[in-house]
Scaffold this active site. Structure first.
Site, mmCIF file in Angstrom:
data_model
loop_
_atom_site.group_PDB
_atom_site.id
_atom_site.type_symbol
_atom_site.label_atom_id
_atom_site.label_comp_id
_atom_site.label_asym_id
_atom_site.label_seq_id
_atom_site.Cartn_x
_atom_site.Cartn_y
_atom_site.Cartn_z
ATOM 1 N N SER A 126 0.840 -1.198 0.000
ATOM 2 C CA SER A 126 0.000 0.000 0.000
ATOM 3 C C SER A 126 0.871 1.242 0.000
ATOM 4 O O SER A 126 1.999 1.228 0.527
ATOM 5 C CB SER A 126 -0.850 -0.056 1.266
ATOM 6 N N TYR A 151 -2.006 -1.624 11.171
ATOM 7 C CA TYR A 151 -2.235 -2.151 9.817
ATOM 8 C C TYR A 151 -1.101 -1.711 8.889
ATOM 9 O O TYR A 151 -0.491 -2.528 8.191
ATOM 10 C CB TYR A 151 -3.584 -1.660 9.259
ATOM 11 N N LYS A 155 2.092 -3.898 6.757
ATOM 12 C CA LYS A 155 2.495 -3.845 5.339
ATOM 13 C C LYS A 155 4.009 -3.608 5.245
ATOM 14 O O LYS A 155 4.700 -4.216 4.437
ATOM 15 C CB LYS A 155 1.730 -2.746 4.590
HETATM 16 P P1 NAD Z 1 -10.847 -7.677 1.420
HETATM 17 O O1 NAD Z 1 -11.050 -7.711 2.887
HETATM 18 O O2 NAD Z 1 -12.018 -7.438 0.548
HETATM 19 O O3 NAD Z 1 -10.142 -9.025 0.935
HETATM 20 C C1 NAD Z 1 -9.256 -9.744 1.749
HETATM 21 C C2 NAD Z 1 -9.708 -11.194 1.738
HETATM 22 O O4 NAD Z 1 -8.789 -11.961 2.528
HETATM 23 C C3 NAD Z 1 -11.098 -11.402 2.320
HETATM 24 O O5 NAD Z 1 -11.865 -12.166 1.415
HETATM 25 C C4 NAD Z 1 -10.848 -12.167 3.623
HETATM 26 O O6 NAD Z 1 -11.895 -13.071 3.912
HETATM 27 C C5 NAD Z 1 -9.537 -12.867 3.329
HETATM 28 N N1 NAD Z 1 -8.704 -13.173 4.493
HETATM 29 C C6 NAD Z 1 -8.319 -12.334 5.495
HETATM 30 N N2 NAD Z 1 -7.536 -12.998 6.367
HETATM 31 C C7 NAD Z 1 -7.416 -14.266 5.913
HETATM 32 C C8 NAD Z 1 -6.726 -15.413 6.366
HETATM 33 N N3 NAD Z 1 -6.026 -15.423 7.505
HETATM 34 N N4 NAD Z 1 -6.803 -16.544 5.644
HETATM 35 C C9 NAD Z 1 -7.528 -16.596 4.498
HETATM 36 N N5 NAD Z 1 -8.197 -15.537 4.018
HETATM 37 C C10 NAD Z 1 -8.140 -14.388 4.714
HETATM 38 O O7 NAD Z 1 -9.706 -6.586 1.145
HETATM 39 P P2 NAD Z 1 -9.196 -5.940 -0.221
HETATM 40 O O8 NAD Z 1 -9.582 -4.509 -0.228
HETATM 41 O O9 NAD Z 1 -9.551 -6.798 -1.353
HETATM 42 O O10 NAD Z 1 -7.619 -5.984 0.039
HETATM 43 C C11 NAD Z 1 -6.801 -7.029 -0.470
HETATM 44 C C12 NAD Z 1 -5.365 -6.744 -0.086
HETATM 45 O O11 NAD Z 1 -4.963 -5.482 -0.612
HETATM 46 C C13 NAD Z 1 -5.113 -6.682 1.417
HETATM 47 O O12 NAD Z 1 -3.852 -7.259 1.673
HETATM 48 C C14 NAD Z 1 -5.087 -5.193 1.696
HETATM 49 O O13 NAD Z 1 -4.314 -4.898 2.828
HETATM 50 C C15 NAD Z 1 -4.421 -4.677 0.427
HETATM 51 N N6 NAD Z 1 -4.717 -3.270 0.160
HETATM 52 C C16 NAD Z 1 -6.017 -2.860 0.082
HETATM 53 C C17 NAD Z 1 -6.298 -1.509 -0.153
HETATM 54 C C18 NAD Z 1 -7.716 -1.017 -0.193
HETATM 55 O O14 NAD Z 1 -7.923 0.197 -0.049
HETATM 56 N N7 NAD Z 1 -8.718 -1.866 -0.412
HETATM 57 C C19 NAD Z 1 -5.254 -0.591 -0.330
HETATM 58 C C20 NAD Z 1 -3.937 -1.051 -0.279
HETATM 59 C C21 NAD Z 1 -3.678 -2.407 -0.030
HETATM 60 N N1 UFG Z 2 -13.046 10.749 3.839
HETATM 61 C C1 UFG Z 2 -14.066 11.627 4.161
HETATM 62 N N2 UFG Z 2 -15.223 11.102 4.631
HETATM 63 C C2 UFG Z 2 -15.430 9.769 4.796
HETATM 64 C C3 UFG Z 2 -14.379 8.882 4.465
HETATM 65 C C4 UFG Z 2 -13.193 9.403 3.985
HETATM 66 O O1 UFG Z 2 -13.928 12.840 4.017
HETATM 67 O O2 UFG Z 2 -16.500 9.368 5.245
HETATM 68 C C5 UFG Z 2 -11.782 11.299 3.304
HETATM 69 C C6 UFG Z 2 -10.597 10.972 4.184
HETATM 70 O O3 UFG Z 2 -10.463 11.949 5.198
HETATM 71 C C7 UFG Z 2 -9.475 10.974 3.170
HETATM 72 C C8 UFG Z 2 -10.123 10.500 1.879
HETATM 73 O O4 UFG Z 2 -11.523 10.666 2.072
HETATM 74 O O5 UFG Z 2 -9.039 12.286 2.987
HETATM 75 C C9 UFG Z 2 -9.832 9.047 1.575
HETATM 76 O O6 UFG Z 2 -10.138 8.272 2.717
HETATM 77 P P1 UFG Z 2 -10.222 6.682 2.688
HETATM 78 O O7 UFG Z 2 -10.545 6.232 4.070
HETATM 79 O O8 UFG Z 2 -11.118 6.241 1.588
HETATM 80 O O9 UFG Z 2 -8.753 6.250 2.256
HETATM 81 P P2 UFG Z 2 -7.337 6.470 2.964
HETATM 82 O O10 UFG Z 2 -6.463 7.101 1.945
HETATM 83 O O11 UFG Z 2 -7.455 7.148 4.254
HETATM 84 O O12 UFG Z 2 -6.879 4.979 3.262
HETATM 85 C C10 UFG Z 2 -7.041 3.923 2.296
HETATM 86 C C11 UFG Z 2 -7.153 2.579 3.013
HETATM 87 C C12 UFG Z 2 -5.853 2.219 3.682
HETATM 88 C C13 UFG Z 2 -4.745 2.248 2.672
HETATM 89 C C14 UFG Z 2 -4.709 3.585 1.971
HETATM 90 C C15 UFG Z 2 -3.699 3.582 0.867
HETATM 91 O O13 UFG Z 2 -8.186 2.647 4.000
HETATM 92 O O14 UFG Z 2 -5.943 0.904 4.162
HETATM 93 O O15 UFG Z 2 -5.991 3.881 1.396
HETATM 94 O O16 UFG Z 2 -3.885 2.504 0.014
HETATM 95 F F1 UFG Z 2 -3.567 2.046 3.299
#
Ligand code: NAD
Ligand code: UFG
Length: 357
Positions: A126, A151, A155
């Protein structure tokens, strides 16, 4: 057919990636413990691609079951490791769960890979590893900053574990680390998308749930930041575009094209967008009015971050393609599909309450 193991493959980014892997001709094995997704994803993926992926309900923390799974499929060419817990706020309250799930899950996989002859792993990282970058757009050489949540720390730790293992000389493991910026949107079929449990923390699911009537209004966290309109800036990346980056990463590994045994790529558009710009674009793209209110800043928010994706563009030949307007439309189509009835009921209940006062 080459086999790819996708941990977390029923989740948000995982399910979109499984679709793209299947479209590219890979045989996919999903491993997920369904802690944050449902088995329905498998059927929905099949509806899009016409192919049912293998599914194993296994926890990455369960070494013995994982070992058995690797043995039963044999010849897995690559792993994409998505499985992790991802809620920033929850991680502050439950740090041990986050360290155990995210770090131990990866360690099990890394230990099992050489035992089963698997050499390639794509890791979901991330942009959170950069914290508030000193220089924008941020490139892969920028220093990582101390994480602001458990969290985020998982990473960083996971990236370091993979790096140390790759450099140890004791292993044949090669890795591509993808640092995602802010993934949003849904598949254009509206069969799969993000399914937040409870009240969403992230901006786009909160916007779509407000637009459908499940939430009264969006809270915009701060308009007094040092940005042109005072709200925070992010690099929002379409989830299908993001999924395609994984397929390219897998191809690159299997074709033995890596310049180094561990490579890092920013996966973003290269364009920053403020919260208020995104709110306005959502209204324009969907024609739906979005009630919102400016409230105080959210603790721990990064002010502005957007990617320099030049390395991914040049080295991977990957580029974000979908417009933000289409991406927001796709998020809206998905929302309508999953919450239309509940949203209408919530709106009626609010109207009844208001008429009593
Ligand atoms: P998500 O929660 O939708 O998907 C994660 C999946 O992993 C889920 O289906 C969950 O059931 C499964 N899981 C969790 N722990 C497990 C375990 N111990 N064993 C087997 N399965 C398990 O999340 P996502 O948004 O699809 O994120 C996927 C990956 O990308 C994660 O590693 C997350 O940290 C990373 N990531 C997500 C974002 C974001 O904003 N969505 C940003 C940066 C990085
Ligand atoms: N925001 C609002 N109102 C809301 C939700 C969010 O104003 O109800 C604003 C936040 O303050 C921020 C922006 O929208 O300025 C984006 O917020 P998000 O929570 O959607 O995303 P972040 O960038 O804070 O964090 C996300 C994931 C993290 C990840 C990061 C980078 O939650 O897990 O993106 O990938 F690490």
């Amino acid at each position: 057919m080459e086999k790819v193991l996708v941990t977390g493959g029923t989740g948000y980014i995982g399910s979109h990636t499984v679709v793209e892997l299947q479209n590219a001709g890979y045989e996919v094995i999903i491993l997920d413990n369904l802690s944050n997704s449902t088995i329905e994803s498998v059927t929905r993926i099949e509806r899009i691609t016409g192919v049912k992926p293998h599914f194993e309900n296994i926890d990455c923390l369960d070494y013995v079951s994982m070992d058995r799974m690797f043995a039963s499929y044999g010849n897995i060419s690559a792993i994409i490791h998505f499985a992790a817990s991802k809620a920033v706020g929850e991680s502050v309250k439950k740090p041990i769960h986050y360290y155990r799930n995210n770090v131990n899950g990866l360690m099990n996989i890394l230990e099992l890979m050489p035992l089963h002859g698997v050499e390639n792993i794509v890791f979901s990282s991330s942009c959170t590893v950069y914290g508030q970058p000193d220089v924008l757009p941020v490139n892969e050489n920028a220093p990582t900053k101390p994480a602001t949540s458990p969290y985020g720390n998982t990473k960083q730790i996971c990236e370091e574990i993979i790096r140390d293992l790759v450099h140890s000389g004791e292993s044949k493991i090669k890795s591509i680390v993808l640092r995602y910026f802010n993934p949003i949107g849904a598949h254009p079929s509206a069969e799969i998308g993000e399914l937040p449990i409870g009240v969403p923390n992230n901006l786009v699911p909160y916007i779509t749930q407000t637009a459908i009537g499940l939430r009264e209004k969006l809270m915009v966290y701060g308009d007094d930041y040092d940005t042109p309109d005072g709200s925070c800036i992010r690099d929002y990346i379409n989830v299908v575009d993001l999924a395609k980056a994984h397929v390219i990463a897998v191809n690159r590994m299997l074709n033995k094209k890596l310049d180094e045994d561990i490579e890092y790529f920013n996966i973003g558009t290269g364009k920053g967008m403020s919260v208020l710009e995104l709110v306005n674009l959502f209204q324009k793209a969907t024609g739906v009015e979005l009630p919102y209110e400016i409230v105080g800043r959210r603790d721990g928010d990064i002010v502005k971050v957007w990617a320099d994706p030049t390395k991914a563009n040049k080295v991977l030949g990957w580029k974000a393609e979908t417009s933000m307007e289409d991406t927001l439309k796709s998020a809206w189509e998905w929302e309508k599909k999953i919450h239309a009835k509940e949203g209408a009921a919530a709106k009626r209940a609010r109207a009844r309450e208001a008429s009593k006062q």
